[in-house]
Each structure stands twice: as C-alpha cells, then as structure tokens.
Write an enzyme that holds these catalytic residues in place. Sequence first.
Site, PDB file in Angstrom:
ATOM      1  N   ASN A  68       0.816  -1.220   0.000  1.00 33.32           N
ATOM      2  CA  ASN A  68       0.000   0.000   0.000  1.00 33.32           C
ATOM      3  C   ASN A  68       0.846   1.266   0.000  1.00 33.32           C
ATOM      4  O   ASN A  68       0.311   2.382   0.025  1.00 33.32           O
ATOM      5  CB  ASN A  68      -0.980   0.013   1.181  1.00 33.32           C
ATOM      6  CG  ASN A  68      -0.295   0.057   2.536  1.00 33.32           C
ATOM      7  OD1 ASN A  68       0.914   0.282   2.637  1.00 33.32           O
ATOM      8  ND2 ASN A  68      -1.070  -0.162   3.588  1.00 33.32           N
TER       9      ASN A  68
ATOM     10  N   TYR B  80       4.943  -4.225  19.097  1.00 36.50           N
ATOM     11  CA  TYR B  80       5.443  -4.789  17.846  1.00 36.50           C
ATOM     12  C   TYR B  80       5.767  -6.271  18.012  1.00 36.50           C
ATOM     13  O   TYR B  80       5.292  -7.123  17.250  1.00 36.50           O
ATOM     14  CB  TYR B  80       6.685  -4.018  17.386  1.00 36.50           C
ATOM     15  CG  TYR B  80       7.420  -4.676  16.242  1.00 36.50           C
ATOM     16  CD1 TYR B  80       6.799  -4.883  15.010  1.00 36.50           C
ATOM     17  CD2 TYR B  80       8.742  -5.096  16.384  1.00 36.50           C
ATOM     18  CE1 TYR B  80       7.470  -5.495  13.963  1.00 36.50           C
ATOM     19  CE2 TYR B  80       9.425  -5.688  15.338  1.00 36.50           C
ATOM     20  CZ  TYR B  80       8.784  -5.895  14.131  1.00 36.50           C
ATOM     21  OH  TYR B  80       9.453  -6.506  13.104  1.00 36.50           O
TER      22      TYR B  80
ATOM     23  N   SER C 237      21.997   9.727  17.919  1.00 36.60           N
ATOM     24  CA  SER C 237      21.521   9.554  19.293  1.00 36.60           C
ATOM     25  C   SER C 237      21.797   8.125  19.749  1.00 36.60           C
ATOM     26  O   SER C 237      21.449   7.166  19.048  1.00 36.60           O
ATOM     27  CB  SER C 237      20.028   9.853  19.384  1.00 36.60           C
ATOM     28  OG  SER C 237      19.764  11.211  19.095  1.00 36.60           O
TER      29      SER C 237
END
Length: 320
Positions: A32, A137, A200
């Site tokens: 998609n 997740y 980071s």
Amino acid sequence: MKYLVTGGAGYVGSVVAQHLLEAGHEVTVLDNLSTGFREGVPAGAAFIEGDIRDAAKWLDPSYDGVLHFAASSQVGESVVKPEKYWDNNVAGSLALLGAMRDAGVRTLVFSSTAATYGEPEQVPIPETAPTRPTSAYGSTKLAVDHMITSEAIAHGLAAVSLRYFNVAGAYGAYGERHDPESHLVPLVLQVAQGRREAISVFGDDYPTPDGTCVRDYIHVADLAEAHLLAVTAARPGEHLICNLGNGEGFSVREVIETVRRVTGHPIPEVVAPRRGGDPAVLVASADTAREKLGWNPTRADLAGIVADAWEFAQHITKER
C-alpha cells in the site's frame, strides 16, 4: 513458480522479490506504499498498490505461495501507538490467511522478528527460548506466529516463520530508504553524509561491555537467501520457526565506530534516554536455520555490511 510478496516495496521485501526474480520465479508485489517506495519494486515484478486486508481480490490458485512482509515495524512507535500495530499486523495478517485459504494457496513464509523474545534468558537465543515481548510490535508478530501455527494444524498450511535479528546492508539498487528512518546503520550513515548533526545513543547504562545495546546484524542478501530456502522447506501441516542472525553481537558504539572507519567521516554522538521496549542484548542462535533450511550466512563482516549500506545511501542521495 509464482509468488505474491506482500510489503515487497519495502526494504527486505524488495530484496527478496529481486532474489526470487533472479531465481526464475514470477513475482507479484502487493504494497500500500504507506512505508514502502514504488522505486523499491523490482523491474521484473508485477505491482499491485493495495492493502493486505484486500488480498482476496488478487489471490487465486495460480499462486504457489506468499511471502509476507507487510507490517508496521517500529518498536518505539508500537509502545505509544499499540492499536496501530494490532490492527495492521494482526488483523491484516488474519485477512491474508483467510484469502490464502479461500484461494487454495497453501505455502507461506512469514517475516517475524527477534522482538518476540523480549529480554532473553540465554544468549545466543534459540527458538525454544521463552517468548516474552516487551513491545506491542513484538507481541503482534508473536500473535501472528500463533495464528500461523493454528492455520497449519487446522487447514494444512505449509509455513515457515523467520525471526530476524537486525537487518542491514544493501543489495545493488535495493536498500533501506525508510521515511522517517529508525534503524541504526542508515541513521549513522546520514550523519556521515551531513544530513544529520549527530547520532543519538539511546541509553549507555545497559548491562553490556560498553553500556549500549548489543544486536546481531545480518546482511539483507543473506536474509533474502534464507527466504528462498524457506519456500522449498515448507511442509503441509507444519509451521517451522527459524531464527536468522550471524550469532555475533555488536554494540551501538561498535557500529558507530565501524561507520567512522568505512566512511572516513567523524560521527558525533549524543546520549539520549533509553527507548521503551529495547532489550539489552539480542543475538541469534541460527542452528535451526542451518539444519532445516541449509542456510549459512556468508556476509557476516560488519564492515562489509556497512560498506554496502554506505554505497546505497550515496546512490539514493544522488537521486534526490
């Protein structure tokens, strides 16, 4: 053979689709484009822009199998937006399994993850390790694994789940181009390119040698080869689960130092708070993949993985 590759416009999906084409298979990519890129679809593949929930529109008995990569995959985001992950990853996969059943497509290779294990009790991590995911997740990927097991038992699906550890590198014109980017290697390369001021480091107080998270990095081309082996290894009524990794861990700071050496650029670091759901160490035991699939990674050198990713990063920068 003819295969549907869901999420085939994304990083891993595009490399696997290219490998399938090079092996002489017919490939249709379903994506998609919510996180994938049209440019990531290999030139020899048919492309359908659509959602996996609507796979029944396109799946038919002419397909020999499905390789399923379509998913939301950012650990940090899943902690704060779990509803997105349960909807996309679980509901979407359930719809795909139903479409496969109705079309009589009985072979599936599923893109799972080491995040299903959470904080491991032993390292390297075998498939028999307890599954205690620390993020939505990981929980959603584990839920799909359970769904696949049930589908195999009840309806004879031939299935293999491949639990990845950290994927990096590139394969020719196919590599990481996430927007926004969340994976360490391409983020550090963005610093080398001057596109980011510093990298980071999310936590430097983990129980590891240098205080930063340790991960098992696998080259995306090695990963793709495992998928082709998995397609032929799948057996009706069985759900095989294999970890994929090199069995060797590198810390965040080791990765940063490797990028410095490969690119020749300074990489400033900024220590930031830990991210929710990040285990300290994830390193794979890939013994099952070696035994059941005949898979052996051949691109295990971190510098080589970074070099391939660096070449791709410079290539897509020129495209912009």
